[in-house]
Design a protein around this motif. Structure first.
Motif, mmCIF file in Angstrom:
data_model
loop_
_atom_site.group_PDB
_atom_site.id
_atom_site.type_symbol
_atom_site.label_atom_id
_atom_site.label_comp_id
_atom_site.label_asym_id
_atom_site.label_seq_id
_atom_site.Cartn_x
_atom_site.Cartn_y
_atom_site.Cartn_z
ATOM 1 N N SER A 146 89.154 47.197 -14.899
ATOM 2 C CA SER A 146 89.847 47.432 -13.625
ATOM 3 C C SER A 146 88.938 46.984 -12.485
ATOM 4 O O SER A 146 87.723 46.877 -12.626
ATOM 5 C CB SER A 146 90.213 48.906 -13.461
ATOM 6 N N LEU A 178 96.707 56.582 -21.056
ATOM 7 C CA LEU A 178 95.317 56.510 -21.506
ATOM 8 C C LEU A 178 95.027 57.747 -22.363
ATOM 9 O O LEU A 178 95.650 58.790 -22.189
ATOM 10 C CB LEU A 178 94.368 56.502 -20.303
ATOM 11 N N GLY A 193 89.994 57.819 -21.528
ATOM 12 C CA GLY A 193 90.403 56.837 -20.526
ATOM 13 C C GLY A 193 90.649 55.457 -21.082
ATOM 14 O O GLY A 193 90.665 54.472 -20.341
ATOM 15 N N TRP A 199 95.344 54.199 -10.068
ATOM 16 C CA TRP A 199 95.355 52.848 -10.624
ATOM 17 C C TRP A 199 93.913 52.351 -10.737
ATOM 18 O O TRP A 199 93.171 52.372 -9.765
ATOM 19 C CB TRP A 199 96.196 51.921 -9.746
ATOM 20 N N GLY A 200 93.539 51.967 -11.958
ATOM 21 C CA GLY A 200 92.180 51.495 -12.188
ATOM 22 C C GLY A 200 91.218 52.572 -12.658
ATOM 23 O O GLY A 200 90.068 52.265 -12.967
ATOM 24 N N ALA A 201 91.672 53.829 -12.743
ATOM 25 C CA ALA A 201 90.777 54.926 -13.118
ATOM 26 C C ALA A 201 91.042 55.413 -14.540
ATOM 27 O O ALA A 201 92.037 55.041 -15.167
ATOM 28 C CB ALA A 201 90.936 56.082 -12.142
ATOM 29 N N ARG A 202 90.130 56.259 -15.017
ATOM 30 C CA ARG A 202 90.157 56.696 -16.405
ATOM 31 C C ARG A 202 90.828 58.036 -16.637
ATOM 32 O O ARG A 202 91.083 58.399 -17.782
ATOM 33 C CB ARG A 202 88.719 56.841 -16.923
ATOM 34 N N ARG A 203 90.982 58.823 -15.584
ATOM 35 C CA ARG A 203 91.524 60.150 -15.872
ATOM 36 C C ARG A 203 92.500 60.629 -14.810
ATOM 37 O O ARG A 203 92.556 60.093 -13.708
ATOM 38 C CB ARG A 203 90.397 61.158 -16.083
ATOM 39 N N GLU A 258 85.659 57.682 -12.526
ATOM 40 C CA GLU A 258 85.156 56.585 -13.359
ATOM 41 C C GLU A 258 86.260 55.550 -13.565
ATOM 42 O O GLU A 258 87.396 55.901 -13.871
ATOM 43 C CB GLU A 258 84.704 57.144 -14.715
ATOM 44 N N GLN A 259 85.921 54.291 -13.388
ATOM 45 C CA GLN A 259 86.964 53.273 -13.469
ATOM 46 C C GLN A 259 87.220 52.815 -14.890
ATOM 47 O O GLN A 259 86.346 52.869 -15.751
ATOM 48 C CB GLN A 259 86.644 52.083 -12.563
ATOM 49 N N ALA A 260 88.453 52.418 -15.148
ATOM 50 C CA ALA A 260 88.848 51.954 -16.472
ATOM 51 C C ALA A 260 88.213 50.594 -16.752
ATOM 52 O O ALA A 260 87.897 49.840 -15.826
ATOM 53 C CB ALA A 260 90.367 51.860 -16.551
ATOM 54 N N ASP A 261 88.035 50.299 -18.038
ATOM 55 C CA ASP A 261 87.496 48.994 -18.420
ATOM 56 C C ASP A 261 88.377 47.890 -17.848
ATOM 57 O O ASP A 261 89.600 47.940 -17.959
ATOM 58 C CB ASP A 261 87.479 48.857 -19.949
ATOM 59 N N PRO A 280 93.208 52.751 -22.983
ATOM 60 C CA PRO A 280 94.649 52.548 -23.183
ATOM 61 C C PRO A 280 95.058 52.956 -24.591
ATOM 62 O O PRO A 280 94.330 52.670 -25.557
ATOM 63 C CB PRO A 280 94.822 51.032 -22.991
ATOM 64 N N GLY A 312 88.138 48.635 -9.991
ATOM 65 C CA GLY A 312 87.651 49.801 -9.266
ATOM 66 C C GLY A 312 88.800 50.659 -8.782
ATOM 67 O O GLY A 312 89.960 50.258 -8.850
#
Lengths: 341, 341
Positions: free
Chosen positions: A292, B201, B205, B148-152, A287-290, B207, A294
């Motif tokens: 980001s 994070l 996920g 980079w760009g991910a939540r976990r 799952e991508q971060a807010d 910041p 992707g």
């Protein structure tokens, strides 16, 4: 921008190198490298470079017939004196020898000096990984990067590429150890766009966002002290193994007249039959971060770009398109007819 | 803090491992690694780790007698099944075999699975460079770093160390591919100090600068997308060559009960007689930027710290000092008498 196609670009590039006296097989290697950069969306390492290569041939600092002289320091340690040959010609000959040896020994290293600009390292990494080898590719360059905490450039942009067989498409990453390339600084200067803070220092070593000022200054290492440590380690490792020059003594990838004295090192490892696809799929699916853009796997955006451009055409800067025709001795009319988009 | 000395710390560590049944020679290897981290000012990789090692021996997930089983896939490619041995014991045996082979072949690789926490990679890099080898050392670990760009977290902190002979003291750099270590996150939580923005994070996920929240979350790669690319490449390379686990499947360096399934890879290259000292001196002497802490060569601050601590004593956190005595079966009085500073 002109929208061309890969076949036309390749043909023009080959004609340009043929006019400069480059043997056909070597011209193909050189153009395939530059063209792959165009296809992957890395024009800074693409056909833009052709004029410099031809000038260097004319000026006698590239010997376009040389494939380098191989000397084995041990059964798995190849040193190559490039004899001022074309970068990818010397590199490919070294890689083929190292890969053939790694097939027997498990690992081999090729360390190259007296060769010319090796171009986009990812091209070699992807090719070798596609043949089932794991590869670590390093190359040095003119000092453009300042040590972390220092005022002036002492280290090359020293890229690393790593290729790994995965059971599917090979994994390939390719990056400079500078925060951006000097090409990007020049591009910002050309477009009169300010740099991001932290990217560069001016000639006096003061932080600047003025791209013109940065052209005479230095670029920051990526990731602050860590990227500096990595770039410096690569500078030392390549110079040590290849017998190449160091730091501010390096010449010949950014000029038309100096013999090139940087080094390249390729470590080639016989690949293991490990399927890495499931893990890579998990990462793509994370799952991508807010905010980001992707979650990307390194190398895949370039590969998608290449597929697209092979089908739909390659956008080429007008300057490069025009220069390519002039170098190829093609009629001015030809590039006018091919038209702009 | 307690100010101790290296001899006392070494003696206590050896007694603690002897009580746990570790053969004397293996105990010396393990303690010398942990002690070197203390001396270099990296307590996160120091004697703090001893309790976990002993618990893991008691729980049967470390076999403190194993030095690993060696199998050569080719003359220069060693695979090692660590047999759940102590990390530095298995690593040193592999390194000695690889170095001996690299002396003949020019380069050799050792890929290790089923071994335990290998500790500070710089210890190995410095030792090998001191013997005249160039070395690239990689190790994987539990997934703590987010793509980079991910939540976990999907990737280990995957450190790299590089050692290079220079004609003088060896060059050695050693860094994780995360922006900070999980040890640093824990240290901030312990001291109730906020994290720097961009470091971590939380479990969802998002910041966070809250170190407690970050402990359940993930750490950023260093240098954004580039550090991510590098950490992922190391994860894939080590898993592929060593046959180790990947990403969230990795266990056994942060717990007391799971068999450790990460991997280590050492590439050992016969060093060339190249004097790199003049270039390093030029870098040290580069004029420093305004507000910078000076221009440092990687590894040198740690080396200076070690010299100082060997002369003037080693500061040890009270908790670690106390635990060390308990593990060693030393009288409580002993550590009280050794006193605080």
């Amino acid at each position: 921008m002109t929208l061309s196609d890969a076949v036309t670009l390749r043909e023009l590039g080959l004609r340009a190198l043929a006019r400069a006296g480059v043997p056909a097989r070597h011209a193909e290697t050189q153009i395939d490298l530059l063209l792959d950069a165009e296809l992957r969306g890395v024009p800074s390492h693409g056909l833009l470079r052709l004029e410099r290569i031809i000038r260097r041939i004319e000026n006698g600092v590239i010997d376009c017939g040389s494939e380098g002289t191989h000397r084995w320091l041990g059964p798995a340690f190849l040193t190559v004196d490039g004899g001022n040959g074309l970068g990818p010609v010397v590199a490919n000959a070294a890689l083929d020898a190292a890969a053939s040896r790694a097939d027997e020994t498990g690992i081999a290293v090729a360390a190259i000096r007296n060769s010319n600009h090796v171009g986009m390292l990812g091209w070699y990494a992807e090719r070798m990984a596609g043949k089932g080898f794991t590869i670590i590719a390093l190359s040095t360059s003119e000092a453009l990067v300042h040590p972390w905490g220092a005022r002036r450039a002492m280290i090359g942009t020293n890229p690393i590429a790593i290729g790994i067989p995965t059971g599917g498409e090979p994994f390939m990453m390719d990056m400079a150890t500078s925060v951006v390339s000097m090409g990007e600084i020049h591009d910002h200067a050309h477009r009169k766009v300010p740099l991001q803070p932290g990217w560069a220092l001016d000639a006096e070593g003061r932080p600047t966002t003025d791209a013109e000022a940065a052209k005479a200054g230095s670029i920051a290492p990526f990731g602050q002290a860590k990227g500096y440590a990595l770039g410096l380690a690569f500078e030392l490792l390549v110079a040590s193994l290849a017998g190449a020059a160091l730091g501010r003594d390096i010449r010949g990838t950014l000029d038309d007249i100096e013999v090139c004295n940087k080094g390249d090192v390729f470590i080639v490892i016989k690949g293991q039959q490990r399927d890495l696809q499931a893990y890579l799929a998990d990462i793509r699916a994370t799952e991508q971060a807010d905010g980001s853009g992707g979650v990307l796997i390194p190398g895949e955006r370039g590969r998608a770009c290449r597929s697209d451009r092979l089908r739909n055409g390659v956008p080429v800067a007008d300057e490069v398109w025009k220069k390519l025709h002039i170098l190829a001795g093609a009629e001015a009319a030809a590039w006018r007819i091919s038209g702009g988009v």
